[in-house]
Structure formats: C-alpha cells, structure tokens
Design a protein around this motif. Structure first.
Motif, mmCIF file in Angstrom:
data_model
loop_
_atom_site.group_PDB
_atom_site.id
_atom_site.type_symbol
_atom_site.label_atom_id
_atom_site.label_comp_id
_atom_site.label_asym_id
_atom_site.label_seq_id
_atom_site.Cartn_x
_atom_site.Cartn_y
_atom_site.Cartn_z
ATOM 1 N N MET A 92 0.715 -1.162 0.125
ATOM 2 C CA MET A 92 0.235 0.055 0.030
ATOM 3 C C MET A 92 0.705 1.331 0.153
ATOM 4 N N SER A 93 1.999 1.366 0.806
ATOM 5 C CA SER A 93 2.865 2.357 0.751
ATOM 6 C C SER A 93 3.573 2.792 -0.645
ATOM 7 N N GLY A 94 3.953 1.571 -1.390
ATOM 8 C CA GLY A 94 4.478 1.604 -2.702
ATOM 9 C C GLY A 94 3.176 2.290 -3.625
ATOM 10 N N PHE A 95 2.068 1.918 -3.487
ATOM 11 C CA PHE A 95 1.111 2.332 -4.025
ATOM 12 C C PHE A 95 0.664 3.816 -4.137
ATOM 13 N N VAL A 96 0.871 4.331 -3.111
ATOM 14 C CA VAL A 96 0.488 5.447 -2.837
ATOM 15 C C VAL A 96 1.821 6.439 -3.122
ATOM 16 N N MET A 97 3.004 6.086 -2.695
ATOM 17 C CA MET A 97 4.199 7.120 -2.943
ATOM 18 C C MET A 97 4.314 7.174 -4.268
ATOM 19 N N PHE A 98 4.510 6.181 -5.040
ATOM 20 C CA PHE A 98 4.855 6.255 -6.425
ATOM 21 C C PHE A 98 3.625 6.922 -7.440
ATOM 22 N N GLY A 99 2.431 7.027 -6.909
ATOM 23 C CA GLY A 99 1.628 7.670 -7.391
ATOM 24 C C GLY A 99 1.480 9.097 -7.162
ATOM 25 N N ALA A 100 1.885 9.455 -5.721
ATOM 26 C CA ALA A 100 1.897 10.805 -5.497
ATOM 27 C C ALA A 100 3.124 11.605 -6.263
ATOM 28 N N VAL A 101 4.310 10.953 -6.388
ATOM 29 C CA VAL A 101 5.434 11.254 -7.138
ATOM 30 C C VAL A 101 5.225 11.557 -8.418
ATOM 31 N N LEU A 102 4.452 10.684 -9.186
ATOM 32 C CA LEU A 102 3.974 10.887 -10.427
ATOM 33 C C LEU A 102 3.081 12.080 -10.576
ATOM 34 N N PHE A 103 2.002 12.145 -9.814
ATOM 35 C CA PHE A 103 1.116 13.243 -10.248
ATOM 36 C C PHE A 103 1.024 14.466 -9.527
ATOM 37 N N LEU A 104 1.979 14.560 -8.527
ATOM 38 C CA LEU A 104 2.215 16.002 -8.025
ATOM 39 C C LEU A 104 2.741 16.749 -8.667
ATOM 40 N N PRO A 105 3.935 16.236 -9.601
ATOM 41 C CA PRO A 105 4.674 17.355 -10.483
ATOM 42 C C PRO A 105 3.620 17.525 -11.752
ATOM 43 N N LEU A 106 2.824 16.843 -12.150
ATOM 44 C CA LEU A 106 1.717 17.057 -13.295
ATOM 45 C C LEU A 106 0.689 18.099 -12.660
ATOM 46 N N TYR A 107 0.312 18.106 -11.308
ATOM 47 C CA TYR A 107 -0.516 18.947 -11.011
ATOM 48 C C TYR A 107 0.383 20.610 -10.764
ATOM 49 N N GLN A 108 1.468 20.447 -10.303
ATOM 50 C CA GLN A 108 2.300 21.651 -10.107
ATOM 51 C C GLN A 108 2.738 22.279 -11.341
ATOM 52 N N GLN A 109 2.747 21.367 -12.557
ATOM 53 C CA GLN A 109 3.203 22.188 -13.851
ATOM 54 C C GLN A 109 1.990 22.686 -14.616
ATOM 55 N N SER A 110 0.948 21.989 -14.652
ATOM 56 C CA SER A 110 -0.282 22.295 -15.385
ATOM 57 C C SER A 110 -1.122 23.152 -14.408
ATOM 58 N N VAL A 111 -1.322 23.267 -13.285
ATOM 59 C CA VAL A 111 -2.135 24.209 -12.547
ATOM 60 C C VAL A 111 -1.581 25.165 -11.907
ATOM 61 N N GLN A 112 -0.456 24.923 -11.284
ATOM 62 C CA GLN A 112 0.486 25.787 -10.633
ATOM 63 C C GLN A 112 1.344 26.747 -11.449
ATOM 64 N N GLY A 113 1.510 26.219 -12.656
ATOM 65 C CA GLY A 113 2.644 26.929 -13.503
ATOM 66 C C GLY A 113 3.972 26.737 -13.221
ATOM 67 N N ALA A 114 4.313 25.509 -12.355
ATOM 68 C CA ALA A 114 5.782 25.386 -12.176
ATOM 69 C C ALA A 114 6.431 24.786 -13.478
ATOM 70 N N SER A 115 7.841 25.222 -13.503
ATOM 71 C CA SER A 115 8.711 24.553 -14.520
ATOM 72 C C SER A 115 8.704 22.994 -14.022
ATOM 73 N N ALA A 116 9.404 22.373 -15.034
ATOM 74 C CA ALA A 116 9.654 20.833 -14.720
ATOM 75 C C ALA A 116 10.658 20.777 -13.851
ATOM 76 N N THR A 117 11.775 21.555 -13.805
ATOM 77 C CA THR A 117 12.827 21.483 -12.652
ATOM 78 C C THR A 117 12.209 22.228 -11.218
ATOM 79 N N ASN A 118 11.463 23.137 -11.252
ATOM 80 C CA ASN A 118 11.067 23.462 -9.977
ATOM 81 C C ASN A 118 10.034 22.655 -9.440
ATOM 82 N N SER A 119 9.177 21.828 -10.393
ATOM 83 C CA SER A 119 8.191 20.781 -9.730
ATOM 84 C C SER A 119 8.874 19.670 -8.946
#
Length: 524
Positions: free
Chosen positions: A295-322
């Motif tokens: 379960m922790s693997g399920f959650v952690m790698f999902g978070a690492v994948l989708f948080l940068p997507l959200y930060q880049q697409s919605v919050q306007g962060a660059s790939a490096t900054n995300s």
C-alpha cells in the motif's frame, strides 16, 4: 553489555553485538553503510536520470513507438529478479551475490550508453534492470545481517535521505548531464559510483561464512514467479494506455499471471529450497508488513507521479521547479524516518509507528485530493508534508518488522519479498491512479470543449500550456485538478487498508535488545 558478559566471552556476550560481526570489525560498519548507501543511490537514481534524458535519446536513436519499453524492460527485469537475488544470497552467501548484481548493473549501464538503436537500448536496459534487482535486496539483507533490528533505526535516516536525494537530484542531474555531456553519460555516470561501491564492499564488508546450500535452486518456482510477475507488471503498464483494460491482450496477460502465480504457490510447497518459503507468511507481522509495504508503494509512487503534473499544469511550475516543490514531502519523510528510527533504537517499541504513519498517509492523501485551481503552493506544500510524515513512519519500519519476523537464514527472502510487494504496489498505484487521472482529465476536457488539447490531456507542460487559448487553458487546468482529486481520493481509500493492517501488528521484541536469541547465535 555488562562486564560479566564481557568476561564470560560466551554466547550471551556475542549475541549482544551486531549479529555476525566480529568485535574487531565493528568499526567498519559505518564504512560499509556508506558503500551500501552509494549502491542504493545507484538503484534509485537510474530511472529518474534516464527519464529526463528520454526526449534526447528518442531524437538521437529514433523508435518513438518503442519509447515506453526503455522503462518497462528495466522495471520488468528488476521486479522479476528481486526474489531470486534474495534467495541466492541466502543459499550461497550475501557478499558474492551482491557484488555480482553490482557488476551486472554496471555492465548493463555501459552497454546502454553504447546502444546504437532503440532495440539495443531496450535489451541492455533489461540487463541493467536484472542487476538492479539485486542492489536494493542486497543492501537491505546485508544491513539485516550486520545490524540487529534494535540498532537498525539509527540508519533509517540515512536510507530516507538517500531516497530524498535521488528523487530531488535525479531529474536535476539527468537534465544537466544530457544538456552538457550528452545522453549517453546518463548511463556512464553509474560507473564511478559503482566502482567506489564495489571497492568499498570488497575491502570492508566481512560477513560470517555461510555453508553452501546443497539443495538445487528451485528453477521451476523461479520461472513461474518470473512469468507471473512479468504478466502482472505488463498488465499494469499497458492497461489503459497501449491496450484497453477489457482488450484480449490484457485479459490473456491477466490469466497468465494468475495461473503462473497459482502454479508457483503449488511448486513452493514441494521444493527443497523454495524461492519464497511460504512458511514466512505464517508469521502475522510479516504478512501484515507485506500488505503495508504494498500500500505504501501504491501511494508513494502515485504521488511522485501526479504531484509534478499538478504543479506544472495548474500551479505553473517548470519541470525543474516541480521537482524542487516536492521538497516538503521528501524532507518531512526524511526527518520523521530519522526520529522514528532513533526512538525505535532507544525504546525497542515500534507498533505505534505503522499506525500513526497510516493515519497521516490517509490524511495527507485526503488533503491532496482537496486541491483545486486556486490552491496555493504553500497549502499544497503543507499537504505534502503531512503525506511525507506518514511515509517516513512507514518506509523503513515495514522492512525492519518484516526482517525481525523471520529467522536469520531467511533474511534474504524476507528482504526480497518485502521489496517485491512494494514494487508491485507501485506498479498498481501508477496504473490505477493513472487510469483514473487520465480518464477524468479527458472527460472534463471533452465536456468543456478542450478541443485538440484533449488528445494530449495528460502530457502538457507549463510551456505548452501557455500557448493554448485562454479558454482551453482554463479548461485544462480544471480538468487536471479534477483528475488529481479522483486519483488522490482513491489513494486515500487504498491507504485505509494499510491502517487496518497496522492495527493488528503485534509488538514483538526486536532482536539485539536483551537476552540472546537463537537467530543471533545462529550466525556466530
């Protein structure tokens, strides 16, 4: 250790030392740990560095249609070989098997850097992944051999720190290397690190001599397990992307995976030296920690994948900054892991940590599911810190409890099984959360008239987003926040299973924390 024990020089005195490490060599433990951390860094950095270099690699070698296989081949080989490396270490000695896995990983790295077309790169990445399967297992099993569970918490912060460095530094290093040295150096960079690890492990690692197992390797069980894991990883990798979930290919792979694993379980009951001895699952704590690890693997790698997507697409962060914006989660995880380890070492108590960690994990995921187009970076950072704290309580404690639940002779298979469950959890997490995320984004884009952006709905970065018409950009940002909501909400529900499992963990005294145990005596 009392003076009487020192004077006696008997088993009680020996057992209170780190199991299997002579008194004259205890000073080398920290040096060995440094070598192990370098090796762990090798395993964790690779995919993150290579992922950053992939656009350049495709531009040079071509073969865009096979791009996903560069990652898939590595992941498949790693997952399938993990339990086999663990068992070989138990049967034939940890040090030689560990050094072999490092050499194979480095050979795969060199060959990958020399690849002349995409087919060669995919094949060489599989070789690299084969070696990588033994790196993490070797590190965890060797630590289990050298350091009693009661003392192991001292090193948890180091392990969490390596993970944080890899996640933050991987994309940065990958981008820098690709821009200034060329993509081939994203593979060659493994050589100096690997050479240092090889030299240090060879010189300073001293483990008790292990009597060579007389039973033959369980080749049939290994083959069935490899086939089953391969089928499952392919289902989670291809489902919803390369093929529809209800397609014939996915259905056939699912059937092959289930049949292979059922056959594997039958074979393991008959084998003289099973790849994964089923008796270890009779221990309640080991089984529960396997569930928590999944379960922790399920959650952690999902978070690492989708948080940068959200930060880049919605919050306007660059790939490096995300990547840098993940710092609240990673630093929180590192600090909490260090504190939990110190407390475990000083008190010998650990049950509270999986419970509290699971509660924080569920809470953090629920908070992240509440993010929308107006959520500030500070707010999302706080939410990530809550999730990171939960992960910090869980990441190393699961391995600690699992290793403490088996005899020393099964240390390798316990380490490999726990690592395998976490790897499979990450595959399922990325697949399931990814399918829900992509489906919701595409539905919202279609409903809001996203137009041409719909077909690339989960792949727009901040620069591409800025080129869209305002209406399409706003529609896309709403769609991504909606996709993030459903992905993390499902993650929170799944994390409840980890909480449920953690509640039933039994507080068993950690070895190395009192009277001599037969496991400690067995390796002296």
């Amino acid at each position: 250790m009392s003076d009487l024990k020192k004077a006696a020089g008997g088993k009680a005195a020996v057992a209170d030392r780190p199991a299997g490490i002579p008194q004259t060599q205890q000073r080398s433990v920290r040096v060995v740990m440094l070598a192990l951390m370098i090796t762990m860094l090798l395993a964790m950095l690779d995919n993150l560095i290579v992922g950053t270099a992939m656009p350049t690699i495709v531009g040079d070698l071509g073969g865009l249609e096979h791009l996903s296989w560069v990652v898939t081949a590595y992941t498949l080989a790693t997952a399938a070989s993990t339990p086999i490396w663990g068992k070989l270490g138990d049967m034939y000695g940890r040090k030689g098997i560990f050094l072999t896995s490092i050499v194979i990983f480095l050979v795969g790295s060199v060959l990958s850097g020399m690849a002349q077309d995409m087919g060669q790169l995919i094949g060489f990445r599989a070789v690299q992944g084969l070696g990588a399967g033994g790196l993490m297992v070797g590190v965890m099993a060797i630590i289990g051999d050298l350091v009693p569970p009661r003392e192991r918490g001292k090193y948890q912060g180091m392990m969490a720190g390596v993970m944080a460095v890899a996640m933050i530094g991987g994309p940065l290093v990958g981008g820098t290397i690709t821009d200034h040295l060329g993509w081939r150096w994203s593979f060659y960079i493994n050589l100096p690190l690997g050479a240092v690890a090889l030299a240090m492990v060879t010189v300073v690692l001293h483990l008790p001599k292990k009597e060579r197992a007389r039973a033959r390797v369980d080749y049939l069980g290994a083959g069935l397990l490899t086939l089953g894991i391969t089928a499952i990883v392919l289902v989670t990798t291809w489902g919803g992307t390369e093929y529809d979930w209800d397609s014939a290919m996915i259905m056939e792979l699912s059937a092959i995976g289930v049949a292979s694993l059922v056959g594997f379980l039958f074979v393991e009951t008959k084998a003289a030296e099973p790849i994964i001895p089923l008796h270890i699952f009779r221990n309640r704590n080991f089984t529960l920690m396997s569930v928590v690890g999944f379960m922790s693997g399920f959650v952690m790698f999902g978070a690492v994948l989708f948080l940068p997507l959200y930060q880049q697409s919605v919050q306007g962060a660059s790939a490096t900054n995300s990547g840098l914006l993940l710092l609240p989660m990673l630093l929180s995880m590192m600090v909490v892991s260090l504190v939990a380890g110190r407390v475990t070492t000083s008190t010998g108590k650990y049950k509270v940590f999986p419970v509290v960690g699971s509660v924080l994990m569920v809470t953090g995921l629920f908070l992240l599911s509440r993010m929308d187009v107006d959520t500030t970076r500070f707010t999302s950072g706080v939410y990530m810190a809550v999730l990171g704290a939960g992960m910090g309580f869980l990441m190393q404690i699961t391995m600690l409890v699992a290793q403490n639940s088996v005899e020393m002779k099964d240390m390798g298979v316990a380490s490999s099984a726990t690592t395998l469950f976490r790897t499979l959890g990450s595959s399922f997490g990325v697949a399931i959360m990814g399918a829900l995320f992509t489906g919701r984004v595409q539905d919202e884009m279609a409903a809001r008239g996203g137009g041409a952006a719909t077909a690339r709905s989960a792949q727009l970065d901040a620069a591409s987003l800025a080129k869209l018409p305002e209406a399409a950009r706003e529609a896309y940002q709403f769609a991504v926040s909606s996709g993030t909501h459903i992905a993390f909400l499902v993650g929170a529900v799944v994390a409840l299973a980890a909480l449920f499992a953690s509640v039933f963990v039994k507080e068993v005294p950690l070895r190395g924390a009192g009277p001599a145990t037969k496991q400690a005596e067995a390796v002296v």
